[in-house]
Design a protein around this motif. Structure first.
Motif, short mmCIF file in Angstrom:
data_model
loop_
_atom_site.label_atom_id
_atom_site.label_comp_id
_atom_site.label_asym_id
_atom_site.label_seq_id
_atom_site.Cartn_x
_atom_site.Cartn_y
_atom_site.Cartn_z
N ALA A 169 11.87 -27.69 64.35
CA ALA A 169 10.56 -27.08 64.61
C ALA A 169 10.71 -25.68 65.18
N GLN A 170 11.76 -25.44 65.98
CA GLN A 170 11.94 -24.13 66.59
C GLN A 170 12.41 -23.10 65.56
N VAL A 171 13.23 -23.51 64.60
CA VAL A 171 13.72 -22.54 63.63
C VAL A 171 12.78 -22.37 62.45
N ARG A 172 11.95 -23.37 62.20
CA ARG A 172 11.01 -23.28 61.07
C ARG A 172 9.64 -22.78 61.49
N GLY A 173 9.16 -23.23 62.65
CA GLY A 173 7.79 -22.90 63.02
C GLY A 173 7.67 -21.98 64.21
N ARG A 174 8.76 -21.88 65.00
CA ARG A 174 8.73 -21.12 66.25
C ARG A 174 7.55 -21.58 67.10
N SER A 175 7.10 -20.76 67.99
CA SER A 175 6.02 -21.15 68.90
C SER A 175 4.65 -21.02 68.25
N ILE B 296 24.53 -28.42 62.48
CA ILE B 296 25.28 -27.16 62.37
C ILE B 296 24.40 -26.10 61.71
N ARG B 297 23.66 -26.48 60.68
CA ARG B 297 22.76 -25.52 60.02
C ARG B 297 21.67 -25.04 60.97
N ILE B 298 21.09 -25.96 61.75
CA ILE B 298 20.04 -25.58 62.69
C ILE B 298 20.60 -24.67 63.77
N LEU B 299 21.81 -24.93 64.25
CA LEU B 299 22.44 -24.02 65.23
C LEU B 299 22.66 -22.65 64.62
N TRP B 300 23.06 -22.60 63.36
CA TRP B 300 23.26 -21.32 62.66
C TRP B 300 21.94 -20.57 62.53
N TRP B 301 20.88 -21.27 62.13
CA TRP B 301 19.57 -20.63 61.99
C TRP B 301 19.07 -20.14 63.35
N THR B 302 19.33 -20.91 64.39
CA THR B 302 18.93 -20.49 65.74
C THR B 302 19.65 -19.21 66.13
N ALA B 303 20.95 -19.15 65.89
CA ALA B 303 21.72 -17.94 66.20
C ALA B 303 21.21 -16.74 65.42
N GLN B 304 20.85 -16.94 64.16
CA GLN B 304 20.30 -15.84 63.36
C GLN B 304 18.98 -15.35 63.94
N GLN B 305 18.11 -16.27 64.34
CA GLN B 305 16.82 -15.87 64.92
C GLN B 305 17.02 -15.12 66.22
N LEU B 306 17.92 -15.61 67.06
CA LEU B 306 18.19 -14.92 68.32
C LEU B 306 18.76 -13.53 68.07
N GLY B 307 19.63 -13.41 67.08
CA GLY B 307 20.21 -12.12 66.73
C GLY B 307 19.17 -11.14 66.23
N ARG C 170 4.74 -29.06 64.31
CA ARG C 170 5.96 -29.36 65.08
C ARG C 170 6.33 -30.84 64.95
N LEU C 171 5.33 -31.70 65.02
CA LEU C 171 5.59 -33.14 64.87
C LEU C 171 6.19 -33.42 63.50
N SER C 172 5.65 -32.80 62.46
CA SER C 172 6.17 -33.00 61.11
C SER C 172 7.64 -32.57 61.03
N PHE C 173 7.96 -31.41 61.59
CA PHE C 173 9.35 -30.95 61.60
C PHE C 173 10.24 -31.90 62.42
N ASP C 174 9.74 -32.36 63.57
CA ASP C 174 10.52 -33.27 64.41
C ASP C 174 10.82 -34.57 63.68
N LEU C 175 9.81 -35.12 63.01
CA LEU C 175 10.01 -36.38 62.29
C LEU C 175 10.91 -36.18 61.07
N GLN C 176 10.83 -35.02 60.44
CA GLN C 176 11.74 -34.70 59.33
C GLN C 176 13.17 -34.65 59.86
N TYR C 177 13.37 -34.02 61.04
CA TYR C 177 14.71 -33.96 61.64
C TYR C 177 15.24 -35.38 61.90
N VAL C 178 14.41 -36.23 62.49
CA VAL C 178 14.84 -37.61 62.79
C VAL C 178 15.23 -38.33 61.51
#
Length: 184
Positions: free
Chosen positions: A138-144, A168-179, A151-159
């Motif tokens: 939810a943080q890498v796809r929808g942000r705030s 690993i992909r989500i960590l990579w996407w997070t690093a890209q967004q922070l960069g 967010r619930l839809s993304f969370d349930l998709q993750y589960v």
């Protein structure tokens, strides 16, 4: 394997980032005193309560003097607080929560107890079937900007799709967004 990755990466991050963590702690203290950390009850794996850590970004006792959610130009947020929130540095103490086993690096963001009422019983059980994370789909796809339903839809998709490779992909996407955020 996921827990091993959580512990290893959290330890490495805490060691590498320790000068930054110390600097931020000193900045928070110099601007507004103790406590340096903000602790808040959140819900984790199986709905178990734990204290989530963040660097304090608001004046002391700010929760007693304003709304639950922050707003644009919120006067409770300190100068240091604006910077550490914008850069997500305020979230780094959650690496300690990961080491304790309260959280994972990747998973749905942990909810406060009052938010449980927003879920259907089935969705709540599914959402609490994994450890909450510092970052998540939810943080890498929808942000705030995402609605609660998104967010619930993304969370349930993750589960549903949880795997080490997905983390690993989500960590990579997070690093890209922070960069990207730091480049702007």
């Amino acid at each position: 394997m996921k827990r091993f990755m959580d512990i290893t990466l959290s330890l490495v991050a805490l060691v590498v980032l320790s000068p930054l963590l110390l600097l931020v702690a000193m900045m928070v203290f110099l601007e507004s005193g103790f406590p340096v950390f903000f602790r808040q009850t959140r819900l984790g794996l199986g709905g178990r309560e734990f204290n989530m850590l963040k660097f304090r970004s608001m004046r002391r006792n700010a929760a007693l003097t304003g709304p639950y959610f922050t707003q644009a130009n919120d006067t409770r947020i300190t100068r240091v607080g604006w910077f550490i929130r914008r850069t997500s540095i305020d979230e780094l103490p959650q690496l300690i929560n990961v080491l304790r086993g309260d959280m994972s690096l990747v998973g749905p963001r942990p909810d406060v107890p009052d938010q449980r009422s927003l879920y259907t019983p089935e969705d709540w059980v599914r959402r609490c079937s994994v450890r909450p994370g510092i970052t998540g789909l939810a943080q890498v796809r929808g942000r705030s900007l995402a609605s609660f339903e998104q967010r619930l839809s993304f969370d349930l998709q993750y589960v549903r799709d949880v795997s080490l490779w997905h983390d690993i992909r989500i960590l990579w996407w997070t690093a890209q967004q922070l960069g990207r955020r730091h480049a702007n």
